[in-house]
Scaffold this motif. Structure first.
Motif, short mmCIF file in Angstrom:
data_model
loop_
_atom_site.label_atom_id
_atom_site.label_comp_id
_atom_site.label_asym_id
_atom_site.label_seq_id
_atom_site.Cartn_x
_atom_site.Cartn_y
_atom_site.Cartn_z
N ASP A 30 0.90 -1.22 -0.13
CA ASP A 30 -0.03 0.15 0.07
C ASP A 30 0.94 1.39 0.11
O ASP A 30 0.48 2.23 -0.78
CB ASP A 30 -0.88 -0.08 1.49
CG ASP A 30 -1.95 -1.10 1.00
OD1 ASP A 30 -2.05 -1.44 -0.07
OD2 ASP A 30 -2.58 -1.41 2.09
N GLU A 34 1.39 4.01 -3.08
CA GLU A 34 1.00 5.53 -2.76
C GLU A 34 2.42 6.54 -3.19
O GLU A 34 2.24 7.51 -3.86
CB GLU A 34 0.75 6.02 -1.40
CG GLU A 34 0.36 7.39 -0.96
CD GLU A 34 -0.84 8.02 -1.86
OE1 GLU A 34 -0.68 9.12 -1.94
OE2 GLU A 34 -1.55 7.11 -2.32
N ARG A 37 2.15 6.51 -7.10
CA ARG A 37 1.18 7.37 -7.59
C ARG A 37 1.73 8.83 -7.52
O ARG A 37 1.29 9.38 -8.33
CB ARG A 37 -0.09 7.00 -6.92
CG ARG A 37 -1.34 7.73 -7.19
CD ARG A 37 -2.62 7.68 -6.02
NE ARG A 37 -2.45 8.64 -5.00
CZ ARG A 37 -2.85 9.63 -4.80
NH1 ARG A 37 -3.27 10.35 -5.69
NH2 ARG A 37 -2.64 10.32 -3.62
N ARG A 38 2.36 9.03 -6.31
CA ARG A 38 2.97 10.54 -6.41
C ARG A 38 4.21 10.60 -7.10
O ARG A 38 4.66 11.86 -7.14
CB ARG A 38 3.29 10.89 -4.92
CG ARG A 38 2.01 10.76 -4.01
CD ARG A 38 1.96 11.43 -2.70
NE ARG A 38 1.13 11.12 -1.81
CZ ARG A 38 1.10 11.29 -0.08
NH1 ARG A 38 2.27 12.14 0.19
NH2 ARG A 38 0.09 10.97 0.56
#
Length: 270
Positions: A30, A34, A37-38
């Motif tokens: 997880d 993230e 994703r960033r």
């Protein structure tokens, strides 16, 4: 101390440790999703998530690849996340499944079904399934070519160097095409003039200009002051960035907008 535990307590403690390990695995996936994703890894000087993981987390390239593939599978399949968390799906198998999904070009609606069909199979069985498909052609480099690659002093694998050289050649071909030098080039638009591209390529040495990054693959032209915010097309306002640094910059300036950014997957080069 573990050596002082009785048999029953040792058994219970081992079960607890196993559950904690599975929970920690999902938590790591997880977090990696993230970070990807960033495109946060670029702020620490890495052009890819895998490089970030090998340097910052101390994982091998193989371990990093496995977790990245599992991360992508979990992001697209709630069933995969549940099965990994329950221990029914090892992340090694999850990585193999994700690779198969990409090879088979499975639509999103079929991914959960693919995951469910793999439960209970060993890694060997899954790999054998992959082996039945046509094998990709591989390039074998001789000692002479390897010696030339070594002289370049690039901190990349042989295949990465080969791809970077091809990218560099394609960029040179692109900017020398006569049909690109049209009247539209003088208009106020996003189009970057050929001469500006040549100057930026020469200045950058055909590598990402982000401080600390020396990536030579998947390079893109970027407006330092965004075009949408009034930036011009002069060489002083154009720089060469790798895909990841270009995306990270866009995220910081405009937020996560494109579908590719939202799912954290790099698109195929065209």
């Amino acid at each position: 101390m573990i050596s002082k535990l009785g048999d029953k307590d040792l058994h219970l403690a081992t079960l607890k440790a196993g559950k904690n390990e599975k929970a920690a695995t999902i938590l790591l996936l997880d977090h990696l999703h993230e970070v990807n994703r960033r495109k946060l890894f670029v702020d620490y000087g890495y052009s890819t998530l895998q490089k970030y993981m090998t340097k910052e987390l101390g994982l091998s390239e193989g371990e990093s690849w496995t977790r990245i593939q599992a991360m992508r599978l979990v992001a697209s399949s709630p069933v995969a996340k549940q099965r990994i968390e329950s221990g029914e799906l090892p992340i090694t198998n999850a990585a193999i499944i994700q690779a198969q999904i990409i090879d088979e070009k499975l639509p999103p609606s079929k991914i959960d079904e693919k995951v469910s069909s793999a439960i209970g199979k060993s890694s060997r069985e899954l790999k054998n399934e992959s082996a039945k498909r046509p094998e990709e052609k591989k390039i074998v480099l001789n000692e002479r070519l390897l010696a030339k690659i070594k002289k370049l002093g690039w901190n990349q694998s042989e295949l990465e160097v080969f791809e970077a050289l091809l990218d560099e050649k394609l960029r040179v071909i692109e900017i020398t095409k006569s049909d690109r030098a049209t009247a539209d080039e003088d208009k106020v638009s996003r189009y970057i003039p050929v001469e500006t591209k040549r100057e930026v390529l020469k200045r950058s040495g055909h590598k990402c200009e982000y401080p600390g990054c020396s990536e030579r693959r998947n390079l893109q032209y970027d407006h330092i002051r965004p075009f949408a915010l009034g930036g011009d097309r002069s060489p002083g306002n154009i720089r060469l960035l790798c895909f990841s640094h270009n995306q990270r910059r866009a995220i910081k300036t405009f937020g996560i907008r494109s579908p590719e950014m939202r799912c954290g997957i790099q698109p195929q080069q065209r």
